[in-house]
Write a protein that holds these residues in place. Structure first.
Motif, PDB file in Angstrom:
ATOM      1  N   GLU A   1     -73.152  39.000  81.876  1.00 60.36           N
ATOM      2  CA  GLU A   1     -73.710  38.221  80.773  1.00 60.36           C
ATOM      3  C   GLU A   1     -73.523  38.937  79.438  1.00 60.36           C
ATOM      4  N   THR A   2     -73.735  40.271  79.461  1.00 58.57           N
ATOM      5  CA  THR A   2     -73.532  41.019  78.224  1.00 58.57           C
ATOM      6  C   THR A   2     -72.094  40.862  77.739  1.00 58.57           C
ATOM      7  N   LEU A   3     -71.173  41.049  78.678  1.00 58.29           N
ATOM      8  CA  LEU A   3     -69.770  41.027  78.289  1.00 58.29           C
ATOM      9  C   LEU A   3     -69.324  39.631  77.893  1.00 58.29           C
ATOM     10  N   GLN A   4     -69.881  38.612  78.541  1.00 61.82           N
ATOM     11  CA  GLN A   4     -69.552  37.238  78.145  1.00 61.82           C
ATOM     12  C   GLN A   4     -69.839  37.051  76.673  1.00 61.82           C
ATOM     13  N   PHE A   5     -70.998  37.544  76.303  1.00 57.15           N
ATOM     14  CA  PHE A   5     -71.400  37.397  74.914  1.00 57.15           C
ATOM     15  C   PHE A   5     -70.449  38.175  74.000  1.00 57.15           C
ATOM     16  N   GLU A   6     -70.138  39.417  74.414  1.00 51.97           N
ATOM     17  CA  GLU A   6     -69.282  40.246  73.562  1.00 51.97           C
ATOM     18  C   GLU A   6     -67.889  39.651  73.412  1.00 51.97           C
ATOM     19  N   ILE A   7     -67.378  39.133  74.524  1.00 57.37           N
ATOM     20  CA  ILE A   7     -66.020  38.578  74.465  1.00 57.37           C
ATOM     21  C   ILE A   7     -65.974  37.374  73.524  1.00 57.37           C
ATOM     22  N   THR A   8     -66.940  36.474  73.672  1.00 60.15           N
ATOM     23  CA  THR A   8     -66.931  35.298  72.786  1.00 60.15           C
ATOM     24  C   THR A   8     -67.070  35.710  71.337  1.00 60.15           C
ATOM     25  N   LYS A   9     -67.933  36.682  71.102  1.00 59.14           N
ATOM     26  CA  LYS A   9     -68.156  37.097  69.726  1.00 59.14           C
ATOM     27  C   LYS A   9     -66.868  37.681  69.145  1.00 59.14           C
ATOM     28  N   LEU A  10     -66.243  38.573  69.924  1.00 60.53           N
ATOM     29  CA  LEU A  10     -64.997  39.177  69.466  1.00 60.53           C
ATOM     30  C   LEU A  10     -63.946  38.120  69.188  1.00 60.53           C
ATOM     31  N   ALA A  11     -63.837  37.176  70.135  1.00 56.34           N
ATOM     32  CA  ALA A  11     -62.812  36.150  69.999  1.00 56.34           C
ATOM     33  C   ALA A  11     -63.018  35.373  68.707  1.00 56.34           C
TER      34      ALA A  11
ATOM     35  N   GLY B   1     -57.217  29.231  67.624  1.00 57.29           N
ATOM     36  CA  GLY B   1     -58.595  29.699  67.490  1.00 57.29           C
ATOM     37  C   GLY B   1     -59.529  29.151  68.539  1.00 57.29           C
ATOM     38  N   GLU B   2     -59.008  28.349  69.432  1.00 58.69           N
ATOM     39  CA  GLU B   2     -59.901  27.772  70.421  1.00 58.69           C
ATOM     40  C   GLU B   2     -60.134  28.726  71.589  1.00 58.69           C
ATOM     41  N   PHE B   3     -61.315  28.642  72.150  1.00 59.90           N
ATOM     42  CA  PHE B   3     -61.635  29.381  73.371  1.00 59.90           C
ATOM     43  C   PHE B   3     -61.675  28.359  74.491  1.00 59.90           C
ATOM     44  N   LEU B   4     -60.627  28.351  75.311  1.00 54.39           N
ATOM     45  CA  LEU B   4     -60.540  27.349  76.363  1.00 54.39           C
ATOM     46  C   LEU B   4     -60.666  28.008  77.720  1.00 54.39           C
ATOM     47  N   THR B   5     -61.492  27.448  78.562  1.00 56.63           N
ATOM     48  CA  THR B   5     -61.662  28.021  79.888  1.00 56.63           C
ATOM     49  C   THR B   5     -61.069  27.108  80.930  1.00 56.63           C
ATOM     50  N   MET B   6     -60.343  27.738  81.864  1.00 56.74           N
ATOM     51  CA  MET B   6     -59.870  26.987  83.017  1.00 56.74           C
ATOM     52  C   MET B   6     -60.822  27.278  84.142  1.00 56.74           C
ATOM     53  N   LEU B   7     -61.433  26.220  84.646  1.00 52.18           N
ATOM     54  CA  LEU B   7     -62.442  26.384  85.680  1.00 52.18           C
ATOM     55  C   LEU B   7     -62.002  25.572  86.881  1.00 52.18           C
TER      56      LEU B   7
ATOM     57  N   GLN C   1     -60.799  17.225  84.099  1.00 51.90           N
ATOM     58  CA  GLN C   1     -61.435  16.820  82.847  1.00 51.90           C
ATOM     59  C   GLN C   1     -61.316  17.963  81.879  1.00 51.90           C
ATOM     60  N   LEU C   2     -61.053  17.632  80.644  1.00 56.17           N
ATOM     61  CA  LEU C   2     -60.943  18.649  79.606  1.00 56.17           C
ATOM     62  C   LEU C   2     -61.895  18.248  78.499  1.00 56.17           C
ATOM     63  N   ALA C   3     -62.971  18.999  78.341  1.00 53.00           N
ATOM     64  CA  ALA C   3     -64.004  18.565  77.404  1.00 53.00           C
ATOM     65  C   ALA C   3     -64.864  19.742  77.012  1.00 53.00           C
ATOM     66  N   PRO C   4     -65.603  19.626  75.896  1.00 52.06           N
ATOM     67  CA  PRO C   4     -66.579  20.659  75.565  1.00 52.06           C
ATOM     68  C   PRO C   4     -67.653  20.710  76.654  1.00 52.06           C
ATOM     69  N   PRO C   5     -68.335  21.847  76.766  1.00 54.61           N
ATOM     70  CA  PRO C   5     -69.269  22.043  77.880  1.00 54.61           C
ATOM     71  C   PRO C   5     -70.323  20.951  77.994  1.00 54.61           C
ATOM     72  N   ASP C   6     -70.931  20.554  76.866  1.00 47.44           N
ATOM     73  CA  ASP C   6     -72.019  19.573  76.975  1.00 47.44           C
ATOM     74  C   ASP C   6     -71.511  18.253  77.510  1.00 47.44           C
ATOM     75  N   GLU C   7     -70.345  17.882  77.033  1.00 45.81           N
ATOM     76  CA  GLU C   7     -69.776  16.620  77.474  1.00 45.81           C
ATOM     77  C   GLU C   7     -69.423  16.682  78.966  1.00 45.81           C
TER      78      GLU C   7
ATOM     79  N   GLU D   1     -70.405  30.732  83.319  1.00 47.28           N
ATOM     80  CA  GLU D   1     -69.559  31.463  82.392  1.00 47.28           C
ATOM     81  C   GLU D   1     -68.734  30.485  81.556  1.00 47.28           C
ATOM     82  N   ALA D   2     -68.147  29.512  82.243  1.00 49.56           N
ATOM     83  CA  ALA D   2     -67.313  28.539  81.543  1.00 49.56           C
ATOM     84  C   ALA D   2     -68.134  27.778  80.507  1.00 49.56           C
ATOM     85  N   LEU D   3     -69.312  27.351  80.905  1.00 46.45           N
ATOM     86  CA  LEU D   3     -70.104  26.515  80.007  1.00 46.45           C
ATOM     87  C   LEU D   3     -70.604  27.311  78.812  1.00 46.45           C
ATOM     88  N   THR D   4     -71.010  28.571  79.054  1.00 44.52           N
ATOM     89  CA  THR D   4     -71.611  29.315  77.947  1.00 44.52           C
ATOM     90  C   THR D   4     -70.588  29.854  76.969  1.00 44.52           C
ATOM     91  N   MET D   5     -69.375  30.145  77.430  1.00 42.18           N
ATOM     92  CA  MET D   5     -68.441  30.834  76.552  1.00 42.18           C
ATOM     93  C   MET D   5     -67.508  29.928  75.764  1.00 42.18           C
TER      94      MET D   5
END
Ligand SMILES: Nc1ncnc2c1ncn2[C@@H]1O[C@H](COP(=O)(O)OP(=O)(O)OP(=O)(O)O)[C@@H](O)[C@H]1O
Ligand SMILES: [Mg+2]
Lengths: 540, 365
Positions: B177-187, B36-42, B221-227, B203-207
């Motif tokens: 930006e629209t699609l970023q939102f839609e993808i996260t919501k769907l996920a 269930g995690e949404f992980l981004t490789m940046l 580094q592997l961490a949540p966006p704020d961290e 994109e990485a930080l917001t999604m």
């Protein structure tokens, strides 16, 4: 209405069309500018266009025209053809004296002009034996009418003098340094002798540069004279030569006569064969569909077109074989070329380049060399058979016949045409991103399904382009089938070449060629209907 | 946000990858993702993100190490049996099929009945608001629409794991930006696990739930966006994520949670030691532009301050961006909110700047 300047040099009229800056309609200005561009483009291709026009299009047009052209019969035998019009082949009888009379006159001229052999060869395509008939007749036709010549000279030695004839027929006031000319009136007086003498005069002048004032006329002219005098009473008030006419007409009634038909039958029995006359009559018109009928194994008869006898039918079979073998060649090119093209498109650049050179290598080798190489390889005692025997697949006394038959043609032609399949396939495959296959697999497709449902459909335009190229090249191929085809593996083009260079039946060759061209166009059209020519990609 | 509860769903265990046998494109990759995690490789271009994704999808094999999906090693499972949905950068919609056929393809190869298929295709199309486009060919769609279809196709066979390789790379900013939102919501709605590749850090930080920053074949580094933003673990991450000021110097003293750094210009500053351990070690100190303070009254009395000369003042609407010369560098940037009481600095002005010690991180040199 004052035009307003819109600032970009275009003025619009409130109601009228758009105007350019100089007040002319915009459309006209644009057309003018475009026309200049087009002219410049045309000038660039003009040299090629002229070259192609003269070396390709006009000769081909002429060649195609030959497939219906048939002027030789009416050119060489003009009066015979006219006289034959009344003859009915149905009677089963040879034509009447009038026709033989016309034949005598025409043949004399033809022999002198050496046209009778050409006509003989032409008619020989339609009925074997006519060629020798004409050749034989050409040697003896000048004797026909001799009997009359002798009797006329016996009657009055003046008939043996060239001068006397020339005075009788010639125009008034001719001096020796003027070319001979017929008197217009004699054509009324001597309805037959005058044209015969005119033909004689014209022929010897044009063929040998002789002057009729110094040459005794042909026997056929005496024949004509006799025919005229025999019916003298009709010409009572003709202006010139009437006194000669009235002087001699009463005396010819006692002449010994001949039967022209019998004379010709003497030369060759075939002259009284109605079939010969029927052939001449059938091919008398200036244009004929006979060559085309021949090309599809039919022949002209008085009752319309008919099938040729079974054992003379070859062309339909050849066309059919040409198409089948071209399809087989196209098919094997697809089978062999597809994997190679796929490799080329998917290997790393450097390896692909090496492979590409291997594919192109045949292009840089002479076609003749490659075909001859196949001859060496495919022979019964050749490399491939040796290898098969050595491995033990084939018994030594049962070596495979790989050459001088259809197999040989298909093998050699597949090899020769393969690059034409690989190159368009490659250039299409090169544009299919590998991501499609990956996408298909990620969606759960096996390798095969991914290929068949996703990759293959996208490569179809390449197959299409390659197939059109290979098929059209194959259907007209000549050299390779000629060398490795034997009798069972030759194409229609080999037959065309035979008619062009050996049998010299250019009309038939032209008709066959025209049909071949039409076939290609039909295939192209069919292809366009089924696959769509827009789907053909030769590159990017 | 991170659900560190479940056992690992996707796991990279000391994975290495080399294409040519000479260079390691991926070096020692360790990663474990819960369901269930949404992980981004940046990461920057060429850092090995796509390679990792391809190894997961099965299109490349790892040279060394294990990749496990739901506890099972998948090194030997062919791609089509992994049941992983994938969205490609250029969509890879099959051009010779209609949209509906594209969507029904994964169902067909799973031998699903026709009516079920139609039903699912319709639902998937509705899900991405493309219900009316089933009969079109991909070429007749705009980039954004194609993207939606690609997404629907990756989801229609209900995979538990979906990989997306720069799916929005070719779109304009707004659509992205629209699609970023839609993808996260769907996920999140579908509860699927997503590995998302991008080199757009916003994109990485917001999604994402978590972001893995790649460089040089390693996860830096592997961490949540704020961290990730606030507590970068090394100077690469600090530089790569957001805007960052770097000052170089030597560690002079370490006292538990803080340390003292002597900059090359001779100035002394406070920092928290993140990955410096010994006195005398060289370090790069990182400070975010918006954490720099130049109003003396807001700084604590004992804070170290630096002298700075204003070089440039840029008005950006919501914020002011000011470039300073500090401790010998010309590109020290500070950002301040456009508030009524905010002073607007003028070029040539001399000021003193400072920051809270916890905002200033002493990282590797
Ligand atoms: N098929 C391949 N063969 C050889 N080298 C490859 C191959 N694919 C990728 N590489 C190399 O591996 C390295 C990592 O590539 P990768 O595609 O994983 O980068 P990436 O992080 O996805 O970059 P980008 O953001 O540009 O997509 C690059 O140096 C690339 O040149
Ligand atoms: Mg990539």
């Amino acid at each position: 209405m004052s035009p307003c300047n819109t600032g970009d040099n275009i003025m619009t009229d409130a109601t009228g069309p758009m105007m350019a800056a100089d007040g002319r309609p915009l459309k006209a200005s644009l057309n003018r500018a475009l026309r200049r561009q087009k002219l410049r483009a045309l000038a660039l291709i003009a040299p090629l266009l002229v070259f192609i026009m003269f070396t390709f299009i006009i000769p081909i047009g002429q060649m195609l025209f030959r497939s219906v052209e048939n002027q030789i019969v009416s050119d060489v035998l003009p009066t015979t053809v006219a006289a034959l019009e009344n003859w009915d082949a149905e009677t089963g009888q040879a034509p009447d004296e009038d026709v033989f009379y016309a034949l005598t006159q025409d043949l004399m001229v033809a022999v002198e002009k050496k046209q009778h052999t050409r006509l003989g060869s032409r008619l020989n395509y339609e009925m074997t034996g006519i060629s020798s008939l004409f050749r034989k007749s050409g040697r003896s036709v000048d004797d026909i009418g001799e009997v009359y010549a002798d009797q006329f000279i016996d009657l009055d030695p003046r008939w043996g003098e060239a001068e006397f004839w020339a005075d009788l027929m010639g125009a008034e006031g001719l001096t020796p340094d003027m070319p001979f000319e017929m008197h217009p009136d004699v054509f009324t007086t001597f309805a037959r002798a005058a044209p015969a003498y005119a033909a004689f005069a014209a022929t010897i002048a044009s063929e040998d540069g002789d002057d009729p004032r110094e040459e005794e006329p042909w026997n056929s002219v005496y024949l004509a004279l006799y025919e005229d005098l025999k019916e003298a009473p009709k010409f009572t008030n003709a202006p010139k030569g009437i006194e000669i006419m009235s002087e001699f007409a009463p005396q010819v009634v006692d002449f010994e006569t001949i039967d022209l038909a019998a004379e010709f039958a003497d030369i060759d029995e075939d002259w009284v064969d109605p079939a010969v006359w029927q052939t001449i009559q059938t091919y008398a018109p200036e244009f004929t569909n006979g060559y085309f009928l021949n090309s599809i194994d039919r022949q002209k008869t008085p009752d319309g077109a008919e099938w040729r006898p079974e054992d003379e039918q070859i062309y339909l079979k050849l066309f059919w074989r040409t198409m089948l073998m071209s399809l087989a060649i196209t098919g094997s090119c697809i089978l062999l070329g597809y994997p190679v093209a796929w490799l080329l498109a998917n290997l790393p650049m450097r390896t692909a380049n090496v492979l590409m050179i291997l594919v192109l290598l045949p292009f840089w080798t002479s076609l003749l060399v490659r075909t001859s190489a196949w001859k060496v390889l495919l022979q019964q005692q050749g490399v491939i058979n040796d290898l098969l025997v050595w491995i033990g697949i084939v018994a030594d006394d049962n070596r495979l016949a790989l050459i001088n038959n259809a197999t040989g043609t298909v093998i050699a032609m597949t090899h020769i045409l393969l690059p034409f399949m690989i190159l368009p396939l490659y250039s299409v495959m090169k544009t299919i991103p590998p991501a499609y296959l990956r996408a298909a697999k990620s969606l759960g497709a096996t390798n095969w399904t991914a290929f068949w449902r996703v990759y293959f459909p996208q490569s179809v335009p390449g197959i299409g382009a390659g197939s059109i190229l290979v098929f059209i090249l194959a259907i007209g191929y000549y050299i390779t089938p000629e060398i490795v085809g034997g009798t069972k593996g030759v194409f229609i083009s080999n037959r065309i070449a035979y008619h062009i260079s050996s049998s010299l039946n250019w009309g038939l060759a032209a008709a066959l060629g025209t049909i071949l061209l039409a076939l290609v166009l039909v295939f192209y059209w069919l292809y366009d209907r089924i696959v769509g020519i827009d789907n053909v990609k030769l590159g990017g | 946000m991170t659900k560190a509860t479940d056992t690992a769903f996707v796991e990279f265990d000391r994975v290495q990858k080399s294409y040519d046998g000479e260079v390691l494109v991926v070096k020692d990759l360790n990663l474990s993702m819960p369901k269930g995690e949404f992980l981004t490789m940046l990461g920057p271009s060429g850092s090995g993100k796509t390679t990792c994704l391809m190894m997961l999808a099965g299109f490349e094999t790892a040279t060394h190490g294990d990749i496990r999906l739901d506890g099972q090693p998948i090194n030997n499972i062919p791609p089509h049996k992994r049941g992983i949905g994938m969205v490609f950068q250029n969509y890879a919609l099959f051009p010779h099929m209609t949209v509906a056929e594209n969507l029904s393809f994964p169902l067909e190869v799973r031998n699903m009945g026709k009516s079920d298929r139609q039903e699912k295709v319709k639902r998937a199309l509705d899900m991405v608001q493309m219900g009316d486009f089933g009969g079109r060919r991909p070429a007749q769609l705009s980039g954004g629409q194609q993207q939606r279809i690609a997404l629907a196709r990756a989801l229609v066979f209900e995979p538990e794991l979906v990989l997306m390789d720069e799916p929005l790379g070719a779109l304009d900013k707004q659509l992205r930006e629209t699609l970023q939102f839609e993808i996260t919501k769907l996920a999140h709605d579908l509860g699927i696990t997503v590995v998302y590749v991008t080199h757009d850090q916003t994109e990485a930080l917001t999604m994402s739930d978590r972001v893995a920053v790649f460089d040089d074949g390693r996860i830096q580094q592997l961490a949540p966006p704020d961290e990730l933003y606030e507590k970068p673990q090394n100077s690469f991450v600090a530089q790569f994520i957001g805007e960052n000021n770097t000052l170089e110097g030597v560690v002079q003293d370490i006292k538990g949670e803080t340390c003292i750094v002597k900059l090359d210009s001779g100035d002394i500053i406070d920092a928290i030691p993140v990955n410096v351990h010994t006195v005398g070690e060289r370090t790069k100190v990182s400070i975010r532009p918006e954490r720099v303070e130049y109003d003396k009254s807001r700084l604590s009395a004992d804070a170290h301050t630096l002298k700075a000369e204003v070089l440039e003042f840029i008005y950006m609407g919501d914020i002011f961006r000011t470039r300073l010369r500090v401790a010998g560098t010309d590109d020290f940037v500070i950002k301040s909110r456009n508030a009524p009481d905010q002073t607007r600095l003028k070029p040539g002005e001399m000021i003193e700047i400072g920051w809270l010690a916890q905002d200033c991180r002493a990282l590797d040199a």
